[in-house]
Write a protein that holds these residues in place. Sequence first.
Motif, PDB file in Angstrom:
ATOM      1  N   LEU A 184       4.807  12.487  -5.545  1.00 48.41           N
ATOM      2  CA  LEU A 184       5.701  11.709  -4.695  1.00 48.41           C
ATOM      3  C   LEU A 184       4.941  10.466  -4.270  1.00 48.41           C
ATOM      4  O   LEU A 184       3.765  10.548  -3.903  1.00 48.41           O
ATOM      5  CB  LEU A 184       6.114  12.508  -3.453  1.00 48.41           C
ATOM      6  N   ALA A 185       5.584   9.323  -4.327  1.00 49.82           N
ATOM      7  CA  ALA A 185       4.991   8.091  -3.809  1.00 49.82           C
ATOM      8  C   ALA A 185       5.666   7.766  -2.486  1.00 49.82           C
ATOM      9  O   ALA A 185       6.892   7.704  -2.418  1.00 49.82           O
ATOM     10  CB  ALA A 185       5.173   6.935  -4.793  1.00 49.82           C
ATOM     11  N   PRO A 237      -2.736  14.675  -4.001  1.00 53.65           N
ATOM     12  CA  PRO A 237      -2.516  15.333  -5.297  1.00 53.65           C
ATOM     13  C   PRO A 237      -3.823  15.801  -5.929  1.00 53.65           C
ATOM     14  O   PRO A 237      -4.923  15.406  -5.506  1.00 53.65           O
ATOM     15  CB  PRO A 237      -1.874  14.233  -6.136  1.00 53.65           C
ATOM     16  N   LEU A 238      -3.690  16.644  -6.945  1.00 54.10           N
ATOM     17  CA  LEU A 238      -4.833  17.013  -7.769  1.00 54.10           C
ATOM     18  C   LEU A 238      -5.189  15.838  -8.673  1.00 54.10           C
ATOM     19  O   LEU A 238      -4.312  15.135  -9.185  1.00 54.10           O
ATOM     20  CB  LEU A 238      -4.509  18.229  -8.627  1.00 54.10           C
ATOM     21  N   GLU A 273       0.858  -1.183   0.000  1.00 50.17           N
ATOM     22  CA  GLU A 273       0.000   0.000   0.000  1.00 50.17           C
ATOM     23  C   GLU A 273       0.893   1.232   0.000  1.00 50.17           C
ATOM     24  O   GLU A 273       1.958   1.237   0.634  1.00 50.17           O
ATOM     25  CB  GLU A 273      -0.921   0.007   1.219  1.00 50.17           C
ATOM     26  N   PHE A 274       0.465   2.259  -0.722  1.00 50.77           N
ATOM     27  CA  PHE A 274       1.261   3.490  -0.785  1.00 50.77           C
ATOM     28  C   PHE A 274       0.345   4.675  -1.039  1.00 50.77           C
ATOM     29  O   PHE A 274      -0.803   4.516  -1.487  1.00 50.77           O
ATOM     30  CB  PHE A 274       2.333   3.404  -1.867  1.00 50.77           C
ATOM     31  N   TYR A 275       0.846   5.852  -0.753  1.00 51.82           N
ATOM     32  CA  TYR A 275       0.135   7.095  -1.027  1.00 51.82           C
ATOM     33  C   TYR A 275       0.838   7.857  -2.139  1.00 51.82           C
ATOM     34  O   TYR A 275       2.076   7.889  -2.207  1.00 51.82           O
ATOM     35  CB  TYR A 275       0.119   7.998   0.210  1.00 51.82           C
ATOM     36  N   LYS A 296       7.970   4.608  -7.296  1.00 53.75           N
ATOM     37  CA  LYS A 296       8.507   5.927  -6.966  1.00 53.75           C
ATOM     38  C   LYS A 296       8.976   6.661  -8.217  1.00 53.75           C
ATOM     39  O   LYS A 296       8.776   7.874  -8.345  1.00 53.75           O
ATOM     40  CB  LYS A 296       9.657   5.785  -5.965  1.00 53.75           C
ATOM     41  N   ALA A 297       9.576   5.931  -9.159  1.00 50.34           N
ATOM     42  CA  ALA A 297      10.050   6.554 -10.389  1.00 50.34           C
ATOM     43  C   ALA A 297       8.893   7.032 -11.261  1.00 50.34           C
ATOM     44  O   ALA A 297       8.927   8.135 -11.812  1.00 50.34           O
ATOM     45  CB  ALA A 297      10.932   5.574 -11.168  1.00 50.34           C
TER      46      ALA A 297
END
Length: 456
Positions: free
Chosen positions: A254-255, A167-168, A151-153, A245-246
């Motif tokens: 940003l992740a 983010p938008l 899981e990530f934001y 992330k890339a």
Amino acid sequence: MLKHQPQIQPISMLQQVDDFLAAHPQLESVDLMLSDMNGVIRGKRIEAASLAKIAQEGMCLPASVFALDICGDTVEQTGLGFEQGDGDRICHLLPNSLSMIPWKKNAAQALLTMHEVDGSAFFADPRQLLSKVLQGLHQQNLFPCVAIEWEFYLLDARSENRQPQAPLLPKSQQRMQQTQVYSLDELDEFDEFIRDIQDYCHTQNIPSDNVIAEYAPGQFEVTLQHQHDPLLACDQAILLKRAIKAVAKQHGYLATFMAKPYAEHSGNGCHVHISMLDKQGHNLFSTEQSLLEYALAGLLDTMPQAIALLAPNANSYRRFQPDMFVPLQANWGWDNRTVALRIPSGSTENTRIEHRVAGADCNPYIVMSALLVGISYGIEQQRDCPKAVSGDASKVPAPALPCSWQQALAEFEHSTLWSLLGADFSHVYHANKLNEWQRFEAQVTPLEQQWYQQMV
């Protein structure tokens, strides 16, 4: 469930390099990488012309790479720094890990693992730890099949003072503010981002599966396919993080895999699915109920001791809050997302344990090692399994998990799990994290200044 695959004659590492260079004559540089204690990728960037030599001879890196804390400073208490002269070890390329880097021009990457000069495994390399754990299981004719979920934001890259901001939405240009779990509309908004993740994974042979919108604005979950080889599964999990992330950076985001970026929203977890196969590829958890119960019991018995490994950072413990689908007790249940160990619904032959405790800030090699030795311990000792929990697990008494970093480190020190993983490795990990905790606790935070500077 995956079935046993026939043995294929391996191709030498040098031949793999020669074939790769021939297929990519434009190649200029190669990132050679390994994962430190914190799951941070470390390594060197070399010219493509040096790759064949490294395939034959290996590459030197200091053993102290596994003594680095999250800030990149060497923790001398591990014994891997000045005490041993900060000496080098030999790192070798992992077979089949060479791939092009889609977000860099004429660049490739490969994974490394560290060895002693005599060729034996280096004890403090988390990947070598997992390799040792697997050897022990194989000697018992047990063969894990595993899958990892991250899981990530996504965060707005323009956020100031490191304060996270959703983010938008790419198409509507509205700020994400609501929880829309499993929202297809949200996935539509981020379809280019998701498509690029899938394309990058395909280029790098990372078998990503589902991508879903999770429980908070800008939160996503991505699932890797089940693998017979837990080492490969963890390799792919490390590479998937790097790719996400890339891709996020390319799209202006940003992740973050930080366990708890927002106080008010759910945290980021790392869920691990495990079944246990025999040599023929048959799922023993589906045919031997007692084996499944022993495995569950072993995981539950060692779970409080393992929290320091599953929740490795100061921020990790912000995630453990009520009503956030994060386990606070050592318990299990059938198709129950309020427990620590869930047996998902599905066909009997796909019976597996979903371990729901670790945060996305973990090192997957270390987490996988802790879970597999817990299972092995339960099976060997034939531990008694408590009853399954039905309904809301928070309302059913069960052993509480450590709720602070200090408590978790104390639970781990000299525990059963400490010896199961090996005292040498456990000492290095504990010393690294104890030092990090002490440094963190020594800081005076802005909130302390705000509350107490003028009022006391």
